[in-house]
Motif scaffolding. Structure first.
Motif, short mmCIF file in Angstrom:
data_model
loop_
_atom_site.label_atom_id
_atom_site.label_comp_id
_atom_site.label_asym_id
_atom_site.label_seq_id
_atom_site.Cartn_x
_atom_site.Cartn_y
_atom_site.Cartn_z
N GLY A 233 5.48 -18.88 -39.52
CA GLY A 233 4.27 -19.47 -38.97
C GLY A 233 4.01 -20.83 -39.58
N LEU A 234 2.83 -21.33 -39.30
CA LEU A 234 2.40 -22.62 -39.83
C LEU A 234 1.57 -22.37 -41.08
CD1 LEU A 234 2.00 -25.69 -39.61
CD2 LEU A 234 0.05 -25.23 -38.11
N VAL A 235 2.00 -22.93 -42.19
CA VAL A 235 1.31 -22.75 -43.45
C VAL A 235 1.14 -24.11 -44.13
CG1 VAL A 235 2.17 -20.40 -43.78
CG2 VAL A 235 3.48 -22.34 -44.67
N GLN A 236 0.37 -24.12 -45.18
CA GLN A 236 0.15 -25.35 -45.93
C GLN A 236 1.00 -25.35 -47.19
OE1 GLN A 236 -4.06 -25.85 -46.59
NE2 GLN A 236 -4.38 -26.66 -44.54
N ALA A 237 1.31 -26.53 -47.64
CA ALA A 237 2.06 -26.66 -48.90
C ALA A 237 1.31 -25.94 -50.02
CB ALA A 237 2.25 -28.13 -49.25
N GLY A 238 2.05 -25.22 -50.82
CA GLY A 238 1.46 -24.45 -51.90
C GLY A 238 1.20 -23.00 -51.56
N ASP A 239 1.19 -22.68 -50.26
CA ASP A 239 0.99 -21.29 -49.83
C ASP A 239 2.23 -20.46 -50.13
OD1 ASP A 239 -0.96 -21.90 -46.77
OD2 ASP A 239 -1.50 -21.93 -48.90
N SER A 240 2.05 -19.15 -49.98
CA SER A 240 3.16 -18.21 -50.08
C SER A 240 3.34 -17.51 -48.75
CB SER A 240 2.90 -17.18 -51.17
OG SER A 240 2.84 -17.79 -52.44
N LEU A 241 4.55 -17.02 -48.52
CA LEU A 241 4.87 -16.38 -47.25
C LEU A 241 5.87 -15.28 -47.51
CD1 LEU A 241 3.95 -17.09 -44.34
CD2 LEU A 241 6.10 -18.34 -44.08
#
Length: 124
Positions: free
Chosen positions: A10-18
């Protein structure tokens, strides 16, 4: 024959986890080695990590700090956890299976079965 389906992109922001999942059907994954690959726009497919049938993980040392891999044979699913995502992680992520499960390498040519991929987009 094993079929693989990736999910969790998906679309996430820098620094996020997935956490990406690779769910198998048609066969048990117990004896398979599984690998994760990614292909960024305009680049060749690159191997990340792989896991043997007994849970040993091998792969690119440059990603091991932020990427971890696990398997849940009861759920017939393998996971890729990516922490502290960077825009450079934007890519389609693929899992692949090799029935020679006692060892693994992150070279695409050894893998017999592939999923269709899941897209990860990391915004800055």
């Amino acid at each position: 024959e094993v079929q693989l389906v990736e999910s969790g992109g998906g679309l996430v922001q820098a620094g996020d986890s997935l956490s990406l999942s690779c769910a198998a059907s048609g066969s048990s994954l117990d004896d398979y080695a599984i690998a994760w690959f990614r292909q960024a726009p305009g680049q060749e497919r690159a191997g990340l990590l792989c896991i043997t049938s007994d849970g040993r993980i091998h792969g690119d040392d440059s990603v091991k700090g932020r990427f971890t891999m696990s398997r849940d044979n009861a759920k017939n699913t393998v996971y890729l956890q990516i922490n502290n995502l960077e825009p450079e992680d934007t890519a389609n992520y693929y899992c692949a299976a090799d029935w020679h499960g006692d060892t693994c390498i992150t070279s695409a040519y050894v893998y017999d079965y592939w999923g269709q991929g899941t897209q990860v987009i990391v915004s800055s």
